[in-house]
Design a protein around this motif. Structure first.
Motif, PDB file in Angstrom:
ATOM      1  N   GLU A 175      -0.124 -11.887  -7.417  1.00 46.59           N
ATOM      2  CA  GLU A 175      -1.397 -11.481  -6.814  1.00 46.59           C
ATOM      3  C   GLU A 175      -1.351 -11.623  -5.297  1.00 46.59           C
ATOM      4  O   GLU A 175      -1.808 -10.737  -4.568  1.00 46.59           O
ATOM      5  N   ASP A 176      -0.803 -12.731  -4.819  1.00 48.21           N
ATOM      6  CA  ASP A 176      -0.705 -12.941  -3.371  1.00 48.21           C
ATOM      7  C   ASP A 176       0.180 -11.871  -2.727  1.00 48.21           C
ATOM      8  O   ASP A 176      -0.176 -11.288  -1.693  1.00 48.21           O
ATOM      9  N   ALA A 177       1.341 -11.622  -3.350  1.00 44.75           N
ATOM     10  CA  ALA A 177       2.270 -10.640  -2.794  1.00 44.75           C
ATOM     11  C   ALA A 177       1.685  -9.234  -2.845  1.00 44.75           C
ATOM     12  O   ALA A 177       1.877  -8.441  -1.914  1.00 44.75           O
ATOM     13  N   THR A 178       0.954  -8.923  -3.902  1.00 48.51           N
ATOM     14  CA  THR A 178       0.343  -7.596  -4.036  1.00 48.51           C
ATOM     15  C   THR A 178      -0.627  -7.330  -2.901  1.00 48.51           C
ATOM     16  O   THR A 178      -0.641  -6.236  -2.319  1.00 48.51           O
ATOM     17  N   GLN A 179      -1.442  -8.321  -2.578  1.00 48.61           N
ATOM     18  CA  GLN A 179      -2.372  -8.157  -1.465  1.00 48.61           C
ATOM     19  C   GLN A 179      -1.614  -7.872  -0.171  1.00 48.61           C
ATOM     20  O   GLN A 179      -1.971  -6.963   0.596  1.00 48.61           O
ATOM     21  N   GLU A 180      -0.561  -8.631   0.079  1.00 49.35           N
ATOM     22  CA  GLU A 180       0.213  -8.453   1.303  1.00 49.35           C
ATOM     23  C   GLU A 180       0.851  -7.064   1.358  1.00 49.35           C
ATOM     24  O   GLU A 180       0.862  -6.410   2.404  1.00 49.35           O
ATOM     25  N   ILE A 181       1.394  -6.618   0.229  1.00 47.47           N
ATOM     26  CA  ILE A 181       2.066  -5.314   0.185  1.00 47.47           C
ATOM     27  C   ILE A 181       1.075  -4.179   0.389  1.00 47.47           C
ATOM     28  O   ILE A 181       1.328  -3.238   1.167  1.00 47.47           O
ATOM     29  N   LEU A 182      -0.064  -4.244  -0.298  1.00 45.43           N
ATOM     30  CA  LEU A 182      -1.057  -3.179  -0.161  1.00 45.43           C
ATOM     31  C   LEU A 182      -1.602  -3.116   1.267  1.00 45.43           C
ATOM     32  O   LEU A 182      -1.836  -2.032   1.805  1.00 45.43           O
ATOM     33  N   LEU A 183      -1.789  -4.257   1.876  1.00 45.37           N
ATOM     34  CA  LEU A 183      -2.245  -4.269   3.266  1.00 45.37           C
ATOM     35  C   LEU A 183      -1.153  -3.718   4.196  1.00 45.37           C
ATOM     36  O   LEU A 183      -1.445  -3.027   5.176  1.00 45.37           O
TER      37      LEU A 183
END
Length: 282
Positions: free
Chosen positions: A49-57
């Motif tokens: 979840e943390d990495a997904t937020q970073e990638i999408l941003l």
């Protein structure tokens, strides 16, 4: 609704010019595969979840660099893959696993010396949670690049030309390495796993041991509460897919899930923020 490659291409310029709806549509079309790639690469829901937020941003803030030389989905794949290959903040970054460690734990773990730790949670639920968690964490026994090759080829069924481009290797090298890694995974499952192979390990017998080892949390059943989605919804269909060999059935634990609602809300908050207009002008 999933968009075609051509439709996504058209939406990029609209998003760069400030069309918020176009930007939201782009994110909606890639967020599930970004989450699933993150989950398999990192091993846990929290880290994914943390990495997904970073990638999408990162996708949002780098949108103006998209030149259309490949499909938008392939471009997003590249950003996600490169981010995850260098990700150092997940649980296993400083505690890497190995097949030797996993095999030794299966053979020698004192699973029958542990008291009941199920906290009145139905054991069948805990067994299924452990099954999904264990086989996912098993991917951490592969080095980062091998893990990425396995996930792209087995779960996402990415065309070898595209995968080779993303991983900076020839399609032939990618196919050869994918075949070897699949065989290595299949051999381990056959030798040790009683769920997907002919081994002695049975998840139902290891529930309490897993709880004691902090590999399973009865109060947080991420896999059992996640919404499963059809695999085809996260496949990039721009290019013809390679024919997948019979080993693919050995990896049925690679189920795809929808991005968690809490992560979607955080992304939506960013898309609604004033910060977004600043990013688009940068």
């Amino acid at each position: 609704m999933k968009k075609t490659s051509e439709e996504l291409q058209a939406l990029v310029s609209e998003a760069i010019n400030g069309n918020k709806e176009a930007l939201e549509t782009l994110i909606e079309n890639v967020q599930d595969f970004v989450f699933n790639l993150s989950l398999r690469m990192l091993g846990t829901f929290a880290d994914a979840e943390d990495a997904t937020q970073e990638i999408l941003l990162k996708i949002v803030t780098n949108l103006s660099s998209f030149k259309g030389d490949s499909s938008f989905t392939t471009w997003a794949f590249s950003i996600a893959t490169n981010h995850l290959k260098n990700y150092k903040k997940h649980m296993f970054a400083n505690r890497p696993l190995s097949f030797e460690f996993y095999g030794n734990d299966i053979e020698n773990g004192k699973i029958h010396d542990v008291p009941d730790l199920t906290q009145n949670v139905e054991k069948n639920l805990l067994t299924e949670e452990l099954k999904m968690s264990c086989t996912n964490v098993m991917l951490q026994c592969l080095d980062t690049e091998s893990r990425c090759i396995f996930i792209l080829g087995t779960m996402f069924k990415v065309d070898s030309r595209i995968a080779g481009e993303i991983l900076e290797m020839t399609p032939e090298t990618y196919r050869q390495r994918l075949s070897r890694i699949r065989r290595k995974m299949a051999d381990f499952l056959t030798q040790y796993c009683g769920e997907y192979g002919s081994g002695r390990c049975r998840c139902k017998d290891r529930v309490n041991y897993a709880i004691q080892s902090h590999r399973l949390n009865p109060s947080r059943l991420d896999y059992m509460t996640a919404t499963e989605i059809p695999l085809k919804t996260i496949i990039d269909v721009k290019n013809a897919m390679e024919e997948i060999d019979d080993l693919s059935q050995d990896f049925s634990f690679c189920k795809p899930y929808k991005i968690p609602e809490r992560t979607k809300r955080l992304i939506q908050e960013f898309l609604n923020s004033a910060q977004l207009s600043i990013v688009q002008k940068s």
